[in-house]
Design a protein around this motif. Structure first.
Motif, mmCIF file in Angstrom:
data_model
loop_
_atom_site.group_PDB
_atom_site.id
_atom_site.type_symbol
_atom_site.label_atom_id
_atom_site.label_comp_id
_atom_site.label_asym_id
_atom_site.label_seq_id
_atom_site.Cartn_x
_atom_site.Cartn_y
_atom_site.Cartn_z
ATOM 1 N N ALA A 30 -150.171 10.993 4.787
ATOM 2 C CA ALA A 30 -150.630 12.353 4.463
ATOM 3 C C ALA A 30 -152.137 12.295 4.283
ATOM 4 C CB ALA A 30 -149.954 12.851 3.194
ATOM 5 N N TYR A 31 -152.845 13.291 4.840
ATOM 6 C CA TYR A 31 -154.286 13.379 4.593
ATOM 7 C C TYR A 31 -154.510 14.098 3.280
ATOM 8 C CZ TYR A 31 -155.503 11.958 9.342
ATOM 9 O OH TYR A 31 -155.676 11.256 10.502
ATOM 10 N N ARG A 32 -155.462 13.647 2.518
ATOM 11 C CA ARG A 32 -155.856 14.377 1.307
ATOM 12 C C ARG A 32 -156.870 15.433 1.725
ATOM 13 N NH1 ARG A 32 -154.460 9.494 -0.480
ATOM 14 N NH2 ARG A 32 -156.253 8.507 0.522
ATOM 15 N N GLY A 81 -142.931 18.717 15.374
ATOM 16 C CA GLY A 81 -144.125 19.348 14.789
ATOM 17 C C GLY A 81 -144.487 18.689 13.475
ATOM 18 N N ARG A 82 -145.700 18.973 12.984
ATOM 19 C CA ARG A 82 -146.211 18.334 11.781
ATOM 20 C C ARG A 82 -145.308 18.607 10.570
ATOM 21 N NH1 ARG A 82 -151.300 20.660 11.223
ATOM 22 N NH2 ARG A 82 -150.477 21.928 9.579
ATOM 23 N N PRO A 83 -144.990 17.621 9.740
ATOM 24 C CA PRO A 83 -145.296 16.191 9.926
ATOM 25 C C PRO A 83 -144.425 15.581 11.015
ATOM 26 C CG PRO A 83 -143.967 16.508 7.950
ATOM 27 C CD PRO A 83 -144.261 17.874 8.474
ATOM 28 N N SER A 136 -149.530 20.307 19.564
ATOM 29 C CA SER A 136 -150.889 19.927 19.163
ATOM 30 C C SER A 136 -151.010 20.007 17.639
ATOM 31 C CB SER A 136 -151.919 20.811 19.843
ATOM 32 O OG SER A 136 -151.873 22.097 19.305
ATOM 33 N N GLY A 137 -151.766 19.080 17.094
ATOM 34 C CA GLY A 137 -151.944 19.020 15.646
ATOM 35 C C GLY A 137 -150.792 18.365 14.914
ATOM 36 N N CYS A 138 -149.853 17.757 15.652
ATOM 37 C CA CYS A 138 -148.685 17.185 14.963
ATOM 38 C C CYS A 138 -148.977 15.799 14.418
ATOM 39 C CB CYS A 138 -147.469 17.143 15.884
ATOM 40 S SG CYS A 138 -147.479 15.819 17.098
ATOM 41 N N GLY A 139 -150.048 15.170 14.844
ATOM 42 C CA GLY A 139 -150.378 13.861 14.284
ATOM 43 C C GLY A 139 -150.450 12.756 15.318
ATOM 44 N N LYS A 140 -150.603 13.108 16.591
ATOM 45 C CA LYS A 140 -150.621 12.088 17.649
ATOM 46 C C LYS A 140 -151.861 11.207 17.550
ATOM 47 C CE LYS A 140 -150.389 15.190 20.932
ATOM 48 N NZ LYS A 140 -150.399 16.408 20.120
ATOM 49 N N SER A 141 -153.026 11.832 17.362
ATOM 50 C CA SER A 141 -154.246 11.024 17.259
ATOM 51 C C SER A 141 -154.208 10.148 16.015
ATOM 52 C CB SER A 141 -155.478 11.931 17.223
ATOM 53 O OG SER A 141 -155.595 12.628 18.436
ATOM 54 N N THR A 142 -153.621 10.682 14.953
ATOM 55 C CA THR A 142 -153.477 9.891 13.738
ATOM 56 C C THR A 142 -152.654 8.637 14.025
ATOM 57 O OG1 THR A 142 -153.536 11.948 12.488
ATOM 58 C CG2 THR A 142 -152.748 9.989 11.333
ATOM 59 N N LEU A 143 -151.622 8.809 14.834
ATOM 60 C CA LEU A 143 -150.777 7.672 15.212
ATOM 61 C C LEU A 143 -151.600 6.591 15.925
ATOM 62 C CD1 LEU A 143 -147.858 6.573 15.518
ATOM 63 C CD2 LEU A 143 -147.740 7.826 17.679
ATOM 64 N N PRO A 177 -149.098 16.336 4.834
ATOM 65 C CA PRO A 177 -148.278 15.286 5.451
ATOM 66 C C PRO A 177 -148.390 15.387 6.968
ATOM 67 C CG PRO A 177 -146.947 16.759 4.054
ATOM 68 C CD PRO A 177 -148.280 17.404 4.240
ATOM 69 N N VAL A 178 -148.688 14.250 7.618
ATOM 70 C CA VAL A 178 -148.923 14.274 9.058
ATOM 71 C C VAL A 178 -147.869 13.432 9.796
ATOM 72 C CG1 VAL A 178 -150.532 13.611 10.867
ATOM 73 C CG2 VAL A 178 -151.374 14.736 8.828
ATOM 74 N N LEU A 179 -147.565 12.268 9.253
ATOM 75 C CA LEU A 179 -146.537 11.427 9.863
ATOM 76 C C LEU A 179 -145.436 11.197 8.839
ATOM 77 C CD1 LEU A 179 -148.826 8.751 11.584
ATOM 78 C CD2 LEU A 179 -147.890 10.854 12.568
HETATM 79 N N1 LIG Z 1 -159.502 13.059 8.573
HETATM 80 C C1 LIG Z 1 -158.671 14.112 8.391
HETATM 81 N N2 LIG Z 1 -158.606 14.724 7.182
HETATM 82 C C2 LIG Z 1 -157.783 15.771 6.993
HETATM 83 N N3 LIG Z 1 -156.973 16.278 7.918
HETATM 84 C C3 LIG Z 1 -156.968 15.711 9.146
HETATM 85 C C4 LIG Z 1 -157.827 14.604 9.441
HETATM 86 N N4 LIG Z 1 -157.619 14.242 10.728
HETATM 87 C C5 LIG Z 1 -156.697 15.089 11.209
HETATM 88 N N5 LIG Z 1 -156.303 15.977 10.263
HETATM 89 C C6 LIG Z 1 -155.252 16.999 10.417
HETATM 90 O O1 LIG Z 1 -154.049 16.314 10.607
HETATM 91 C C7 LIG Z 1 -153.280 16.955 11.606
HETATM 92 C C8 LIG Z 1 -152.954 15.985 12.712
HETATM 93 O O2 LIG Z 1 -154.157 15.640 13.389
HETATM 94 P P1 LIG Z 1 -154.147 14.799 14.744
HETATM 95 O O3 LIG Z 1 -153.511 13.485 14.477
HETATM 96 O O4 LIG Z 1 -155.528 14.781 15.266
HETATM 97 O O5 LIG Z 1 -153.196 15.697 15.661
HETATM 98 P P2 LIG Z 1 -152.982 15.691 17.246
HETATM 99 O O6 LIG Z 1 -153.765 14.567 17.827
HETATM 100 O O7 LIG Z 1 -151.521 15.556 17.428
HETATM 101 O O8 LIG Z 1 -153.445 17.015 17.747
HETATM 102 C C9 LIG Z 1 -154.081 18.148 12.075
HETATM 103 O O9 LIG Z 1 -153.563 19.292 11.416
HETATM 104 C C10 LIG Z 1 -155.477 17.862 11.639
HETATM 105 O O10 LIG Z 1 -156.132 19.062 11.306
#
Ligand SMILES: Nc1ncnc2c1ncn2[C@@H]1O[C@H](COP(=O)(O)OP(=O)(O)O)[C@@H](O)[C@H]1O
Ligand SMILES: [Mg+2]
Lengths: 253, 266
Positions: free
Chosen positions: B14-16, B214-216, B44-51, B23-25
């Protein structure tokens, strides 16, 4: 190509001077109303020694103030660009400080450090010119796309390495853009101090003494000398920019 | 169960944020075998880049574990190469020196001359021979992305992470780069992790497609792409692929909450 680069401004300058000369002549203005270009050369020649000495006095204080502004501005800009907290805290302070017309600061500084002429002048040049540098560096650093950071961070690079290899060079064009503004500002700062709080040194002081003696052609000649110095400093910055940030220039098409 | 090169076990994050935790993942468990190529698709925005940041060691999970070769990931390691939608080339460097950048960070046994020879070989492989001394701004978007791929591969990473790498390119350029990816994988073996919102891209490149909810994000469904290794564009037009694309499209609609889970295809 290069021929017209020199010829065009030269012709523009000649035309401007010609028009000015004609204006003064046509209106029959006396010297105390408006000096004409043909009066300037005698003034320069008569005081050529003073121009050299005082020009140097003005130049070194301006460059010293600008040097301080670069060091301080880059440090503050780095703090604001790399830390959100520093940005939130410092930004309003900087904006407020920058909003104060420096002409009002000059007498205060002159009183605070009575007799420290060099210090006073350099201080004002510094105070008036560091703001654009701090802002540009902070914006350059804080708008760095996260992917730039990540390509190096993912390999285990330290924050400092990312700064040195990517953030710093990427900010250089903004930095030089600001430096071009700052160099002119620093120059204004030096002259403010020289004129408002005369300590007998610099082109500002020469201007002041010309005023006291009602030597109008000399006053105009000082203005020209100031312009020449300003142009010189400006193009030194442009040359540095070419060397260190020449890559940012789009190829002419 | 044999262990994959990349293992995620019960990963949550979860991002603070200013308005509380986001919660993202949520309890993700994923395995990517060595030499495999897994695509992740999801809203989009579900947390793929975070992964991808978790796999690269740029972010740490709140719960669960990320393992590479059975070793827990504690931070970034140079076994990873990354390429993004934005090629992020450095404008003050030539293409060649951009490609060489990772070798200035990682420890390498190669001499300067060997490094340069390798960079030139990679550039030739992606069709950028003759552009080594050009600036990034002199190249087209597709060419810049090719250079970015070379940079991602220069240090011979075991894992190549591609985060929507072709999203900004036109359809023809994209197909060229898809084919290029297969060539690169044959020449420079890596384990691939692809984030994409293009289902055809996922089916054409990957061995396995993971649909995230979708997110998370949770793993909503894993589907084998019906092919392994190199394939032709024609692969996309086989009956199996068309059925697979339909299935994936339906899964995405479910993930987006636009279709009920009951409407799922077999
Ligand atoms: N550093 C961060 N701090 C807070 N929220 C973030 C941060 N990075 C991403 N988010 C949020 O977390 C969610 C998932 O982001 P991201 O992993 O980039 O999604 P995706 O790549 O699937 O589009 C988004 O809603 C984004 O706004
Ligand atoms: Mg993303």
């Amino acid at each position: 190509m290069t021929g017209s680069k020199i010829a065009a401004p030269a012709v523009a300058l000649a035309l401007t001077l010609g028009f000015w000369e004609w204006l003064v002549w046509a209106n029959g203005w006396p010297d105390y109303k408006m000096a004409s270009p043909s009066d300037l050369w005698p003034a320069f020649w008569k005081f050529r020694h003073l121009f050299l000495v005082q020009g140097w006095e003005t130049l070194w204080r301006t460059v010293a103030g600008l040097g301080l502004a670069v060091v301080f501005g880059v440090l503050v800009g780095m703090a604001m660009g790399l830390s959100r907290m520093a940005r939130d805290g410092l930004y309003p302070l900087l904006v407020g400080f920058n909003a104060i017309p420096k002409a009002t600061v000059v007498p205060i500084v002159a009183l605070m450090f009575v007799g420290w002429h060099d210090f006073n002048t350099v201080l004002i040049a510094f105070m008036i010119s560091f703001f654009p540098i701090a802002v540009s560096v902070s914006i350059g650093l804080s708008t760095l796309e996260p992917e730039y950071r990540d390509i190096l961070r993912a390999l285990g690079a330290s924050r400092f390495t990312v700064f040195r290899k990517i953030a710093l060079p990427k900010t250089l064009p903004e930095f030089f853009g600001a430096l071009k503004v700052s160099v002119t500002l620093a120059f204004i700062g030096t002259n403010l101090m020289e004129i408002v709080s005369p300590h007998g040194r610099g082109l500002g002081a020469l201007f002041d003494s010309a005023k006291t003696n009602s030597d109008y052609p000399l006053m105009f000649a000082v203005l020209f000398a100031l312009a020449a110095l300003g142009i010189l400093l400006y193009y030194v910055v442009v040359a540095l920019e070419r060397i260190f940030a020449g890559w940012a220039e789009r190829p002419a098409s | 169960m044999s262990e994959g090169l990349i293992e995620l076990r019960g990963v949550s994050l979860a991002y603070r944020t200013a308005s509380g935790p986001l919660p993202v993942l949520d309890d993700l468990s994923i395995s990517v075998p060595e030499g495999g190529f897994t695509a992740f698709v999801g809203p989009s925005g579900c947390g793929k880049s975070t992964l991808t940041r978790l796999i690269a060691g740029l972010t740490r999970p709140d719960r669960g574990e990320v393992r590479l070769h059975g070793e827990p990931v504690r931070g970034p390691r140079p076994v990873v190469g990354m390429a993004f939608q934005n090629p992020v080339l450095l404008e003050w460097r030539t293409i060649l020196r951009n490609v060489l950048l990772p070798l200035e960070i990682t420890r390498t046994r190669l001499s300067k001359r060997e490094q340069e020879a390798r960079a030139r070989r990679l550039l030739a492989l992606v069709g950028l021979e003759g552009f080594e001394e050009k600036r990034p701004s002199e190249l087209s978007g597709g060419m810049r992305q090719r250079a970015s791929l070379c940079r991602a591969l220069i240090h011979q990473p075991e894992i190549l992470i591609l985060d929507e790498p072709f999203g900004a390119l036109d359809a023809f350029t994209r197909e060229d780069l898809w084919k290029l990816m297969h060539e690169l994988k044959a020449e420079e073996p890596f384990t691939g992790v692809l984030i994409t919102h293009d289902l055809r891209e996922a089916v054409f490149l990957a061995d396995e497609v993971v649909v995230l909810s979708g997110r998370p994000a949770k793993v909503q469904r894993c589907v084998p792409s019906g092919a392994a290794g190199r394939r032709d564009i024609e692969h996309l037009y086989t009956a199996e692929s068309v059925a697979l694309l339909n299935l994936l499209r339906r899964e995405i609609e479910i993930a987006q909450g636009r279709a009920p889970a009951g409407s799922r295809a077999a």
